[in-house]
Scaffold this active site. Structure first.
Site, short mmCIF file in Angstrom:
data_model
loop_
_atom_site.label_atom_id
_atom_site.label_comp_id
_atom_site.label_asym_id
_atom_site.label_seq_id
_atom_site.Cartn_x
_atom_site.Cartn_y
_atom_site.Cartn_z
N ALA A 155 11.76 -39.74 -48.30
CA ALA A 155 12.96 -40.33 -48.05
C ALA A 155 13.49 -39.84 -46.52
O ALA A 155 12.91 -38.97 -45.98
CB ALA A 155 14.19 -40.14 -48.87
N TYR A 208 23.05 -44.44 -44.60
CA TYR A 208 22.14 -43.92 -45.55
C TYR A 208 22.13 -44.39 -46.92
O TYR A 208 21.40 -44.59 -47.73
CB TYR A 208 22.15 -42.27 -45.54
CG TYR A 208 21.39 -41.56 -46.77
CD1 TYR A 208 20.15 -41.26 -46.64
CD2 TYR A 208 22.39 -40.91 -47.72
CE1 TYR A 208 19.53 -40.50 -47.66
CE2 TYR A 208 21.73 -40.43 -48.78
CZ TYR A 208 20.36 -40.04 -48.66
OH TYR A 208 19.72 -39.41 -49.84
#
Ligand SMILES: NC(=O)C1=CN([C@@H]2O[C@H](COP(=O)(O)OP(=O)(O)OC[C@H]3O[C@@H](n4cnc5c(N)ncnc54)[C@H](OP(=O)(O)O)[C@@H]3O)[C@@H](O)[C@H]2O)C=CC1
Ligand SMILES: Cc1cn([C@H]2C[C@H](O)[C@@H](COP(=O)(O)OP(=O)(O)O[C@H]3O[C@@H](C)C(=O)[C@@H](O)[C@H]3O)O2)c(=O)[nH]c1=O
Ligand SMILES: [Mg+2]
Length: 298
Positions: A59, A124
């Site tokens: 990620a 995010y």
């Protein structure tokens, strides 16, 4: 037809290499083996490995940096999981993926449950939510675990930051109005393995069944409370740091401006996970003690 792990060198990936190894033959990939910003490379990798289970621990986790680098955050956190899910849907593989407390706005007063409305406050958070949505839309069998405040021995995290600052500076101010559960990477990895075993490596999930679970340790507190506990367990001044836990100043978020907005309430109700898999979510503190002991032993 084993397990394909992506993101093997991250905090969680590192622990998953250990926890998944006894379940099935494991192919573990890091950035060197496969760049997640390259969808074609992902498809080739999955086609070659022909896994029964794909576990994605990779990620883009730089929350503040993402505010000025949305395209990369989106490519890694939204596009790559969508491509993996398409591969899983086509081959019948199970996809396991991880998401975040930052999909919520943090305005709820009680712990969040999986059915609560999402409203990410940061690039995010939005990129991670888009990743979840792409997986759900793909028709793949999937498990998505939303976790929070991950720390572990391998990789960067808040524990390491606090220990570094406590060696460099004479004082520290930490926000006291953002509350959540620090969650050990080892716990997430072990729960993932336990869930996989209970689901017979996915064979007990229906066609296209997609499940979402909160996965966090017990005993939430503020970032300031967490920082104080880190310094306390590390021994404070007696342990070679430049200040003791009580010296850490509690401040409101307004006094610690950051590019990304973070939720005030990050607490995740994990009762669905505990009930479905007959599991217990433990306190994070013994894991922190282990981590500190490992650091000292080195
Ligand atoms: N960290 C946290 O506090 C939290 C994390 N999560 C989620 O948990 C999961 C695991 O997080 P965590 O282990 O902490 O994350 P880390 O940042 O520790 O690890 C992420 C890994 O992904 C790799 N990666 C990033 N971009 C690419 C790319 N383009 N190609 C290949 N690999 C890439 C990184 O490699 P490199 O180091 O080379 O960049 C790193 O090894 C993620 O889904 C995250 O969103 C959820 C809540 C809290
Ligand atoms: C270093 C420092 C941070 N802070 C604050 C900033 C922030 O609100 C909080 C934690 O700082 P961090 O930068 O570690 O937080 P952050 O990187 O936002 O951590 C998040 O990472 C992503 C990947 C997630 O998914 C989340 O669950 C969460 O773990 O502490 C201080 O108040 N004082 C300090 O000296
Ligand atoms: Mg961070």
């Amino acid at each position: 037809m084993g397990i394909l792990l992506l993101g093997k060198d991250g905090q969680l990936g590192w622990e998953l290499q250990r926890a998944l190894a006894p379940l099935a033959p494991l192919v573990a990939c890091g950035r060197g083996e496969c760049d997640l910003s390259d969808p074609a490379a992902l498809r080739v990798l999955v086609a070659a490995a022909r896994p029964a289970v794909i576990v994605n621990a990779a990620a883009y986790t730089a929350v503040d940096k993402a505010e000025s680098d949305a395209a990369t955050a989106h490519a890694i956190n939204a596009e790559a999981p969508r491509v993996l899910a398409e591969c899983a849907a086509a081959s019948g593989a199970l996809l396991i993926h991880y998401s975040t407390d930052y999909v919520y706005d943090g305005k709820k007063s009680a712990p969040y449950v999986e059915t609560d409305a999402v409203a990410p406050q940061s690039v995010y958070g939005r990129s991670k939510l888009a990743g979840e949505e792409g997986i759900r839309a793909s028709g793949a069998r999937s498990l998505v675990f939303r976790t929070s405040w991950v720390f572990g021995e391998h990789g960067g995290n808040f524990v390491r930051t606090v220990l570094r600052l406590a060696r460099e500076r004479d004082s520290l101010s930490v926000v006291d109005d953002q509350v959540g559960s620090p969650t050990p990477a080892a716990l997430i990895a072990d729960v993932t393995a336990a869930a996989l075993l209970r689901l017979d490596l996915g064979r007990r999930l229906g066609d296209g069944e997609s499940r979402l679970y909160h996965l966090a340790a017990a005993n939430p507190l503020s970032w300031c409370g967490f920082a104080r506990r880190i310094v306390e367990l590390a021994g404070g001044r007696a342990g070679g740091l430049r200040f003791d836990a009580q010296a850490i100043r509690a401040i409101p978020s307004a006094e610690y401006p950051t590019p990304a907005r973070r939720p005030a309430n990050s607490r995740l109700d994990c009762s669905k996970l505990a009930a479905d898999f007959d599991l217990h979510l433990p306190d994070w503190q013994p894991y922190l003690q282990r981590m500190l002991a490992q650091i000292v032993a080195r």
